[in-house]
Write an enzyme that holds these catalytic residues in place. Structure first.
Site, PDB file in Angstrom:
ATOM      1  N   ARG A 151       0.832  -1.212   0.000  1.00 33.47           N
ATOM      2  CA  ARG A 151       0.000   0.000   0.000  1.00 33.47           C
ATOM      3  C   ARG A 151       0.864   1.258   0.000  1.00 33.47           C
ATOM      4  NH1 ARG A 151      -2.981  -3.663   3.460  1.00 33.47           N
ATOM      5  NH2 ARG A 151      -1.229  -3.334   4.855  1.00 33.47           N
ATOM      6  N   ILE A 152       1.768   1.383   0.971  1.00 32.62           N
ATOM      7  CA  ILE A 152       2.535   2.631   1.110  1.00 32.62           C
ATOM      8  C   ILE A 152       3.573   2.749  -0.004  1.00 32.62           C
ATOM      9  CG2 ILE A 152       4.061   3.971   2.632  1.00 32.62           C
ATOM     10  CD1 ILE A 152       2.587   2.514   5.000  1.00 32.62           C
ATOM     11  N   CYS A 230      10.670   4.655   6.850  1.00 31.42           N
ATOM     12  CA  CYS A 230       9.439   4.994   7.592  1.00 31.42           C
ATOM     13  C   CYS A 230       8.615   3.729   7.769  1.00 31.42           C
ATOM     14  CB  CYS A 230       8.631   6.050   6.838  1.00 31.42           C
ATOM     15  SG  CYS A 230       9.397   7.670   6.859  1.00 31.42           S
ATOM     16  N   ALA A 231       9.268   2.562   7.761  1.00 30.66           N
ATOM     17  CA  ALA A 231       8.512   1.305   7.877  1.00 30.66           C
ATOM     18  C   ALA A 231       8.718   0.699   9.260  1.00 30.66           C
ATOM     19  CB  ALA A 231       8.921   0.353   6.776  1.00 30.66           C
ATOM     20  N   ARG A 232       9.816   0.002   9.451  1.00 32.54           N
ATOM     21  CA  ARG A 232      10.110  -0.600  10.750  1.00 32.54           C
ATOM     22  C   ARG A 232      11.610  -0.568  11.011  1.00 32.54           C
ATOM     23  NH1 ARG A 232       5.953   0.306  12.043  1.00 32.54           N
ATOM     24  NH2 ARG A 232       4.290  -0.927  12.970  1.00 32.54           N
ATOM     25  N   ASP A 256      12.262   7.247  10.681  1.00 34.78           N
ATOM     26  CA  ASP A 256      11.105   7.496  11.553  1.00 34.78           C
ATOM     27  C   ASP A 256      10.991   6.385  12.600  1.00 34.78           C
ATOM     28  OD1 ASP A 256       8.632   8.795  12.308  1.00 34.78           O
ATOM     29  OD2 ASP A 256       7.556   7.163  11.305  1.00 34.78           O
ATOM     30  N   GLU A 261      12.310   1.028  20.366  1.00 32.95           N
ATOM     31  CA  GLU A 261      11.665   2.337  20.532  1.00 32.95           C
ATOM     32  C   GLU A 261      11.143   2.523  21.944  1.00 32.95           C
ATOM     33  OE1 GLU A 261       8.729   2.947  17.442  1.00 32.95           O
ATOM     34  OE2 GLU A 261      10.200   2.655  15.874  1.00 32.95           O
ATOM     35  N   HIS A 280       8.662   8.037  15.267  1.00 32.73           N
ATOM     36  CA  HIS A 280       7.599   7.153  14.764  1.00 32.73           C
ATOM     37  C   HIS A 280       6.307   7.953  14.525  1.00 32.73           C
ATOM     38  CE1 HIS A 280       6.234   2.685  14.753  1.00 32.73           C
ATOM     39  NE2 HIS A 280       5.467   3.391  13.946  1.00 32.73           N
ATOM     40  N   LEU A 281       6.455   8.961  13.661  1.00 32.05           N
ATOM     41  CA  LEU A 281       5.319   9.858  13.388  1.00 32.05           C
ATOM     42  C   LEU A 281       4.625   9.555  12.066  1.00 32.05           C
ATOM     43  CD1 LEU A 281       6.681  13.402  14.412  1.00 32.05           C
ATOM     44  CD2 LEU A 281       5.229  11.838  15.707  1.00 32.05           C
ATOM     45  N   GLY A 282       5.070   8.484  11.377  1.00 26.98           N
ATOM     46  CA  GLY A 282       4.543   8.182  10.039  1.00 26.98           C
ATOM     47  C   GLY A 282       3.033   8.251   9.944  1.00 26.98           C
ATOM     48  N   ALA A 283       2.344   7.730  10.949  1.00 18.60           N
ATOM     49  CA  ALA A 283       0.871   7.634  10.873  1.00 18.60           C
ATOM     50  C   ALA A 283       0.188   8.771  11.618  1.00 18.60           C
ATOM     51  CB  ALA A 283       0.427   6.302  11.461  1.00 18.60           C
TER      52      ALA A 283
HETATM   53  N1  LIG Z   1       6.077   4.782  10.420  1.00 20.51           N
HETATM   54  C1  LIG Z   1       4.826   4.560  10.664  1.00 20.51           C
HETATM   55  O1  LIG Z   1       4.209   5.178  11.513  1.00 20.51           O
HETATM   56  C2  LIG Z   1       4.106   3.536   9.843  1.00 20.51           C
HETATM   57  C3  LIG Z   1       4.741   2.420   9.431  1.00 20.51           C
HETATM   58  N2  LIG Z   1       4.075   1.481   8.703  1.00 20.51           N
HETATM   59  C4  LIG Z   1       4.822   0.315   8.274  1.00 20.51           C
HETATM   60  O2  LIG Z   1       5.081   0.433   6.887  1.00 20.51           O
HETATM   61  C5  LIG Z   1       5.249  -0.857   6.318  1.00 20.51           C
HETATM   62  C6  LIG Z   1       4.443  -0.992   5.051  1.00 20.51           C
HETATM   63  O3  LIG Z   1       3.066  -0.834   5.316  1.00 20.51           O
HETATM   64  P1  LIG Z   1       1.973  -1.130   4.172  1.00 20.51           P
HETATM   65  O4  LIG Z   1       2.453  -0.617   2.885  1.00 20.51           O
HETATM   66  O5  LIG Z   1       0.671  -0.685   4.691  1.00 20.51           O
HETATM   67  O6  LIG Z   1       2.037  -2.720   4.161  1.00 20.51           O
HETATM   68  P2  LIG Z   1       1.698  -3.709   2.953  1.00 20.51           P
HETATM   69  O7  LIG Z   1       1.468  -5.030   3.584  1.00 20.51           O
HETATM   70  O8  LIG Z   1       0.644  -3.126   2.089  1.00 20.51           O
HETATM   71  O9  LIG Z   1       3.048  -3.754   2.133  1.00 20.51           O
HETATM   72  C7  LIG Z   1       4.199  -4.430   2.522  1.00 20.51           C
HETATM   73  C8  LIG Z   1       4.845  -4.981   1.269  1.00 20.51           C
HETATM   74  O10 LIG Z   1       6.118  -5.509   1.620  1.00 20.51           O
HETATM   75  C9  LIG Z   1       6.339  -6.608   0.774  1.00 20.51           C
HETATM   76  N3  LIG Z   1       7.426  -7.444   1.272  1.00 20.51           N
HETATM   77  C10 LIG Z   1       7.368  -8.422   2.210  1.00 20.51           C
HETATM   78  N4  LIG Z   1       8.586  -8.981   2.352  1.00 20.51           N
HETATM   79  C11 LIG Z   1       9.405  -8.341   1.482  1.00 20.51           C
HETATM   80  C12 LIG Z   1      10.769  -8.472   1.164  1.00 20.51           C
HETATM   81  N5  LIG Z   1      11.540  -9.396   1.771  1.00 20.51           N
HETATM   82  N6  LIG Z   1      11.285  -7.655   0.233  1.00 20.51           N
HETATM   83  C13 LIG Z   1      10.514  -6.730  -0.393  1.00 20.51           C
HETATM   84  N7  LIG Z   1       9.212  -6.575  -0.138  1.00 20.51           N
HETATM   85  C14 LIG Z   1       8.669  -7.372   0.787  1.00 20.51           C
HETATM   86  C15 LIG Z   1       5.004  -7.305   0.732  1.00 20.51           C
HETATM   87  O11 LIG Z   1       4.896  -8.178  -0.374  1.00 20.51           O
HETATM   88  C16 LIG Z   1       4.046  -6.120   0.641  1.00 20.51           C
HETATM   89  O12 LIG Z   1       3.737  -5.818  -0.702  1.00 20.51           O
HETATM   90  C17 LIG Z   1       4.868  -1.839   7.431  1.00 20.51           C
HETATM   91  O13 LIG Z   1       6.039  -2.267   8.066  1.00 20.51           O
HETATM   92  C18 LIG Z   1       4.067  -0.984   8.379  1.00 20.51           C
HETATM   93  O14 LIG Z   1       4.068  -1.486   9.678  1.00 20.51           O
HETATM   94  C19 LIG Z   1       2.778   1.649   8.330  1.00 20.51           C
HETATM   95  C20 LIG Z   1       2.090   2.743   8.723  1.00 20.51           C
HETATM   96  C21 LIG Z   1       2.692   3.763   9.567  1.00 20.51           C
HETATM   97  O1  LIG Z   2       0.513   1.531  11.469  1.00 26.02           O
HETATM   98  C1  LIG Z   2       1.713   1.285  11.681  1.00 26.02           C
HETATM   99  O2  LIG Z   2       2.284   0.244  11.314  1.00 26.02           O
HETATM  100  C2  LIG Z   2       2.516   2.230  12.434  1.00 26.02           C
HETATM  101  O3  LIG Z   2       3.682   2.033  12.573  1.00 26.02           O
HETATM  102  C3  LIG Z   2       1.852   3.377  13.078  1.00 26.02           C
HETATM  103  O4  LIG Z   2       2.147   3.280  14.437  1.00 26.02           O
HETATM  104  P1  LIG Z   2       1.354   4.171  15.499  1.00 26.02           P
HETATM  105  O5  LIG Z   2      -0.097   3.774  15.420  1.00 26.02           O
HETATM  106  O6  LIG Z   2       1.556   5.579  15.105  1.00 26.02           O
HETATM  107  O7  LIG Z   2       1.937   3.831  16.836  1.00 26.02           O
END
Ligand SMILES: NC(=O)C1=CN([C@@H]2O[C@H](COP(=O)(O)OP(=O)(O)OC[C@H]3O[C@@H](n4cnc5c(N)ncnc54)[C@H](O)[C@@H]3O)[C@@H](O)[C@H]2O)C=CC1
Ligand SMILES: O=C(O)C(=O)COP(=O)(O)O
Length: 529
Positions: A151-152, A230-232, A256, A261, A280-283
């Site tokens: 998605r992202i 900004c993922a993990r 982020d 953490e 960790h402000l991404g969301a």
């Molecule tokens: N910083 C923040 O506050 C936020 C962080 N996140 C994090 O962002 C990340 C992505 O979120 P979404 O896009 O919603 O998830 P998503 O599930 O839509 O996308 C993740 C993608 O990673 C791919 N993937 C899995 N293993 C892989 C690998 N070894 N190499 C390459 N690609 C691989 C999957 O096939 C999938 O398409 C997650 O870790 C989520 O927790 C999400 C929202 C807020």
């Molecule tokens: O949705 C995610 O994966 C996030 O990392 C967002 O985390 P938060 O709800 O802001 O603590």
């Protein structure tokens, strides 16, 4: 009354519908540690979290009433999914609500990195007018490597194109066709590492993605790369990154998220002049927080009220189109399972489900779960639900076998549940959804019947002899059991037959015993649906 505990800061507006629900009491207690949560979680039916609360096995063990953990966001790495599945606790997330917000934060970080905005700001407000130290770079014509095109990642790629960037994308599920449609170039991790000017990661943290960018990747990396995470925390090796920056391989990084953490006070990222960070402000936008809280509240309400839901993380995903076809059958499926389990005489070692007619060409696994739940719940009670039913069946060496056939004995749809026991006895119950008449049971063992699956029933096996129906009626009347309806099924005159009576209330055990003393009557059991 259901009690819901909110243990992280979640948008009030988003959880309004939970707070307004007459059957729900919401309590907010944020910042609690594991022991504090263990002490109180037993009172609650649902727990709502973001990423701070670590929902451990110990907490779930103490959550004896806990039915659902709702994550107002995407990542569920703070929740012990295995422990939840074992205990039948449904874990749901809100996967869509913060996509755009996190994508925009990624861009904010990438641009801040390209133009040294945090460093320039700090100097300016410190009274130093320094225009020489912060020569930036453009995004235009640069190559952006995107790891994880979910998605992202996909939204980031879309926006990067508007900036005139070329995209190299890696994701194990990205096909050539989809890459072409999105106008990105399908690449490997190695291609990205060797060729990109900017790199951004958008994968979950898994054993496979842990340190996917580490020393070996930095050693072959294009000089001057800028990296965004900004993922993990943990997808990029923090120690190796600092070394790569100090060695001049990496020009800068914007993070982020951290491996742990909040990070320790002496974490090298916090003082490094070429690394910019956010906590960790991404969301964290008004919109995203409302979206995820609304989504998760809706789902929690569905689960607490035993209604169908969609975003369970500890169950395989189901397409909305499939779900809308199956949903009308969930109730009859569960009832058929329950009916068969109550009718079966002995321990079951196989649950065979046959779907026919309308159900012959659809992925029926979600419906099978309801049937298996119905079978197991007769013995296991409320411990079993659609999340843990397959696991519990496996633990008990019960095979679940599914077949599908287009022929459905004249019905547009037909569900047939057959329970097989160790000594090869079979109990069969078939049901259908009849247009205009709703749920019907249409066959019990080899006998055709037509009855609504609800309330209290007495199932009798007997020999088809004159007078038996009258003597059953008289005996029940003498015991103040009122018969609402009755069905008799037989294959041949004078042969084995069944009688199924709907009665107005639960039947005393001794009445069932008295029934079995009647001549020509072989078995009488109560079935409650
Ligand atoms: N910083 C923040 O506050 C936020 C962080 N996140 C994090 O962002 C990340 C992505 O979120 P979404 O896009 O919603 O998830 P998503 O599930 O839509 O996308 C993740 C993608 O990673 C791919 N993937 C899995 N293993 C892989 C690998 N070894 N190499 C390459 N690609 C691989 C999957 O096939 C999938 O398409 C997650 O870790 C989520 O927790 C999400 C929202 C807020
Ligand atoms: O949705 C995610 O994966 C996030 O990392 C967002 O985390 P938060 O709800 O802001 O603590």
């Amino acid at each position: 009354m259901f009690k819901v505990l909110v243990s992280d800061p979640i948008s009030d507006l988003g959880i309004q519908q939970l707070m307004d629900a007459a059957d729900v009491l919401v309590e907010k207690k944020t910042g609690l540690g594991e022991d504090e949560l263990v002490a109180i979680i037993g009172e609650y039916d649902a727990l709502l979290v973001r990423s701070q609360t670590r929902v451990t096995e110990k907490i779930m063990e103490a959550g004896t009433n806990l039915k659902v953990v709702g994550r107002a966001g995407v990542g569920v790495d703070n929740i012990d999914l295995e422990a939840a599945t074992k205990r039948g606790i449904i874990v749901i997330n809100a996967p869509d609500g913060n996509t755009i917000t996190t994508c925009e934060h990624t861009f904010a970080m990438m641009m801040a990195l390209a133009r040294h905005i945090p460093q320039a700001y700090a100097k300016t407000v410190g009274g130093v007018w320094d225009r020489k130290s912060f020569l930036g770079v453009e995004l235009r014509n640069k190559t952006l490597g995107v790891m994880g095109m979910g998605r992202i990642g996909s939204e980031v790629a879309k926006r990067a194109k508007a900036f005139g960037m070329n995209i190299l994308a890696f994701d194990p599920f990205l096909t050539q066709e989809r890459a072409e449609k999105m106008e990105v170039k399908l690449a490997s991790v190695d291609d990205i590492v060797r060729n990109a000017d900017f790199m951004t990661v958008h994968t979950p943290l898994t054993p496979e993605t842990h340190h996917m960018i580490s020393r070996p990747q930095f050693e072959v990396m294009k000089k001057g790369m800028r990296i965004v995470n900004c993922a993990r925390g943990g997808i990029i090796d923090e120690t190796a990154l600092v070394e790569a920056i100090n060695e001049g391989i990496v020009a800068g990084a914007a993070f982020d998220v951290f491996e742990s953490e909040p990070p320790e006070k002496d974490h090298p990222f916090l003082t490094h002049p070429k690394i910019i960070v956010t906590p960790h402000l991404g969301a964290s936008t008004v919109e995203a927080q409302e979206n995820v809280a609304i989504d998760v509240s809706e789902e929690v309400l569905h689960i607490l009220r035993n209604e169908p839901f969609k975003n369970a993380v500890n169950m395989p995903p189901v397409a909305a189109s499939v779900m809308s076809r199956l949903q009308p059958y969930f109730s009859i499926g569960e009832k058929l399972g329950s009916f068969a389990a109550q009718a079966a005489n002995q321990a079951v070692n196989e649950i065979h489900v046959d779907y026919a007619g309308d159900l012959s060409d659809v992925d029926t696994l979600p419906l099978t779960r309801y049937i298996v739940k119905g079978v197991l719940a007769h013995h296991l009670g409320s411990e079993v639900n659609i999340v843990n039913c397959m696991h519990l069946a496996k633990l008990r060496d019960i095979n679940v076998v599914v077949t599908q056939a287009s022929k459905s004995k004249g019905f547009t749809n037909l569900l047939t549940v057959t329970l097989k026991t160790q000594n090869n006895e079979e109990t069969l119950v078939a049901g259908t959804l009849l247009n205009g008449y709703g749920e019907r049971i249409v066959q019990i063992d080899k006998f055709p019947v037509d009855m609504a699956p609800e309330g209290h029933q007495i199932l009798i096996s007997h020999n088809d002899k004159p007078g038996i129906i009258g003597s059953v009626g008289t005996l029940l009347g003498q015991n103040d059991v009122n018969i609402a309806s009755m069905q008799v099924g037989r294959k041949i005159i004078g042969g084995a037959a069944i009688m199924i009576l709907s009665v107005d209330k639960a039947v005393q055990k001794d009445v069932l015993v008295q029934l079995t003393t009647l001549a020509e009557l072989n078995r009488a059991i109560e079935i409650t649906l």
